[in-house]
Scaffold this active site. Structure first.
Site, PDB file in Angstrom:
ATOM      1  N   CYS A 121       0.924  -1.102   0.225  1.00 15.34           N
ATOM      2  CA  CYS A 121       0.083  -0.186  -0.017  1.00 15.34           C
ATOM      3  C   CYS A 121       0.964   1.134   0.215  1.00 15.34           C
ATOM      4  O   CYS A 121       1.841   1.339   0.871  1.00 15.34           O
ATOM      5  CB  CYS A 121      -0.899  -0.086   1.251  1.00 15.34           C
ATOM      6  SG  CYS A 121      -1.555   1.591   1.712  1.00 15.34           S
ATOM      7  N   GLU A 122       0.593   2.123  -1.046  1.00 20.56           N
ATOM      8  CA  GLU A 122       1.373   3.350  -0.979  1.00 20.56           C
ATOM      9  C   GLU A 122       1.136   4.299   0.103  1.00 20.56           C
ATOM     10  O   GLU A 122       1.999   5.343   0.341  1.00 20.56           O
ATOM     11  CB  GLU A 122       1.511   3.950  -2.420  1.00 20.56           C
ATOM     12  CG  GLU A 122       0.283   4.596  -2.621  1.00 20.56           C
ATOM     13  CD  GLU A 122       0.008   5.180  -3.948  1.00 20.56           C
ATOM     14  OE1 GLU A 122      -0.916   6.000  -4.174  1.00 20.56           O
ATOM     15  OE2 GLU A 122       0.766   4.928  -5.086  1.00 20.56           O
ATOM     16  N   HIS A 123       0.164   4.236   0.856  1.00 17.01           N
ATOM     17  CA  HIS A 123      -0.402   4.960   1.866  1.00 17.01           C
ATOM     18  C   HIS A 123       0.316   4.720   3.224  1.00 17.01           C
ATOM     19  O   HIS A 123       0.864   5.659   4.075  1.00 17.01           O
ATOM     20  CB  HIS A 123      -1.802   5.060   2.077  1.00 17.01           C
ATOM     21  CG  HIS A 123      -2.335   5.504   0.907  1.00 17.01           C
ATOM     22  ND1 HIS A 123      -3.493   4.856   0.220  1.00 17.01           N
ATOM     23  CD2 HIS A 123      -2.299   6.711   0.201  1.00 17.01           C
ATOM     24  CE1 HIS A 123      -3.780   5.415  -0.741  1.00 17.01           C
ATOM     25  NE2 HIS A 123      -3.275   6.729  -0.846  1.00 17.01           N
ATOM     26  N   HIS A 124       0.570   3.639   3.438  1.00 20.06           N
ATOM     27  CA  HIS A 124       1.190   3.050   4.788  1.00 20.06           C
ATOM     28  C   HIS A 124       2.323   2.207   4.902  1.00 20.06           C
ATOM     29  O   HIS A 124       3.268   2.115   5.723  1.00 20.06           O
ATOM     30  CB  HIS A 124       0.209   2.097   5.724  1.00 20.06           C
ATOM     31  CG  HIS A 124      -0.880   3.192   5.920  1.00 20.06           C
ATOM     32  ND1 HIS A 124      -2.028   3.060   5.367  1.00 20.06           N
ATOM     33  CD2 HIS A 124      -1.255   4.269   7.059  1.00 20.06           C
ATOM     34  CE1 HIS A 124      -3.133   3.971   5.865  1.00 20.06           C
ATOM     35  NE2 HIS A 124      -2.441   4.535   6.717  1.00 20.06           N
ATOM     36  N   GLN A 166      -5.146  -0.590  -4.769  1.00 21.39           N
ATOM     37  CA  GLN A 166      -5.944  -1.687  -5.407  1.00 21.39           C
ATOM     38  C   GLN A 166      -6.651  -1.260  -6.523  1.00 21.39           C
ATOM     39  O   GLN A 166      -6.708  -1.790  -7.675  1.00 21.39           O
ATOM     40  CB  GLN A 166      -6.741  -2.406  -4.455  1.00 21.39           C
ATOM     41  CG  GLN A 166      -7.471  -3.642  -4.808  1.00 21.39           C
ATOM     42  CD  GLN A 166      -7.875  -4.519  -3.875  1.00 21.39           C
ATOM     43  OE1 GLN A 166      -7.876  -4.580  -2.740  1.00 21.39           O
ATOM     44  NE2 GLN A 166      -9.130  -5.177  -4.405  1.00 21.39           N
ATOM     45  N   HIS A 178      -5.846  -5.962   2.892  1.00 24.15           N
ATOM     46  CA  HIS A 178      -5.075  -4.877   3.108  1.00 24.15           C
ATOM     47  C   HIS A 178      -4.729  -4.798   4.533  1.00 24.15           C
ATOM     48  O   HIS A 178      -5.562  -4.658   5.675  1.00 24.15           O
ATOM     49  CB  HIS A 178      -5.563  -3.307   2.752  1.00 24.15           C
ATOM     50  CG  HIS A 178      -5.881  -3.365   1.341  1.00 24.15           C
ATOM     51  ND1 HIS A 178      -5.044  -2.649   0.459  1.00 24.15           N
ATOM     52  CD2 HIS A 178      -6.660  -3.909   0.692  1.00 24.15           C
ATOM     53  CE1 HIS A 178      -5.607  -2.775  -0.748  1.00 24.15           C
ATOM     54  NE2 HIS A 178      -6.612  -3.605  -0.618  1.00 24.15           N
ATOM     55  N   CYS A 223      -3.144  -2.733   6.231  1.00 22.61           N
ATOM     56  CA  CYS A 223      -3.043  -1.310   6.688  1.00 22.61           C
ATOM     57  C   CYS A 223      -4.455  -0.924   7.239  1.00 22.61           C
ATOM     58  O   CYS A 223      -4.867  -0.179   8.255  1.00 22.61           O
ATOM     59  CB  CYS A 223      -2.844  -0.141   5.642  1.00 22.61           C
ATOM     60  SG  CYS A 223      -3.962  -0.244   4.264  1.00 22.61           S
TER      61      CYS A 223
END
Length: 188
Positions: free
Chosen positions: A84-87, A125, A153, A155
């Site tokens: 995940c590019e956010h976490h 995703q 996920h 995250c």
């Protein structure tokens, strides 16, 4: 239709620098990287994230559809692993990819390789699903494409809301499969 896109892997990660950064990160979290139990952790973290974010080379193999096959070609339960590019936490699940061919057929193993190519980078995703569809449309000009990805996920399951066991489904359909997605959905 554009020419088939062979994709070379992105630059290889600098694992020595990544290991240094991992050690700094762990220290910033208050962990003692000199503790024998954690002494090799920065190196393992660097290798793990290097692997999770390194795209493999991808060379598509297509064949003339000289038999004029017009049914659905469907590969089910292709493993998906990404970050995940956010976490920067992993997500994993399965992709179901199908297309109704036009003039070209794609080698079946290439559906899994295509998935890996787009998944092996920091990702979301929704974008991953669309990228697979777009590549197939741009490179095969099929009469229809369908991609469904189900993923967990971490995250969402290991932090924040901690919704253990929850999964996310994304789907994109084009052409004949957009007009009639049931043909695809009933088979996954």
């Amino acid at each position: 239709m554009s020419a088939l896109h062979s994709v070379e892997p992105t630059a290889r990660p600098d694992l020595i620098e990544a290991e240094r950064a991992a050690a700094l990160f762990l220290r910033a979290l208050g962990l003692d990287v000199n503790n024998p139990d954690l002494a090799d952790t920065p190196r393992r973290m660097a290798q793990a994230y290097g692997e999770l974010t390194s795209e493999p080379a991808f060379s598509p193999t297509t064949f003339a559809n000289d038999g004029r096959y017009g049914g659905l070609v469907l590969a089910r339960a292709i493993p998906v692993q990404s970050v995940c590019e956010h976490h920067f936490l992993p997500f994993h699940g399965t992709a179901h990819i199908g297309y109704v061919p036009g003039d070209r057929l794609l080698g079946l193993s290439k559906l899994a390789r295509l998935t890996q190519m787009f998944a092996r980078r920091p990702q979301v995703q929704e974008r991953l699903t669309q990228q697979i569809v777009d590549w197939l449309v741009d490179n095969l000009a099929p009469r229809g494409v369908g991609v469904v990805i189900d993923a967990e996920h971490t995250c969402m399951t290991m932090r924040g809301v901690r919704a253990l066991g929850s999964t996310t489904r994304t789907s994109v359909f084009t052409g004949t499969l957009q007009a009639n997605p049931a043909e695809f959905l009933v088979q996954i």
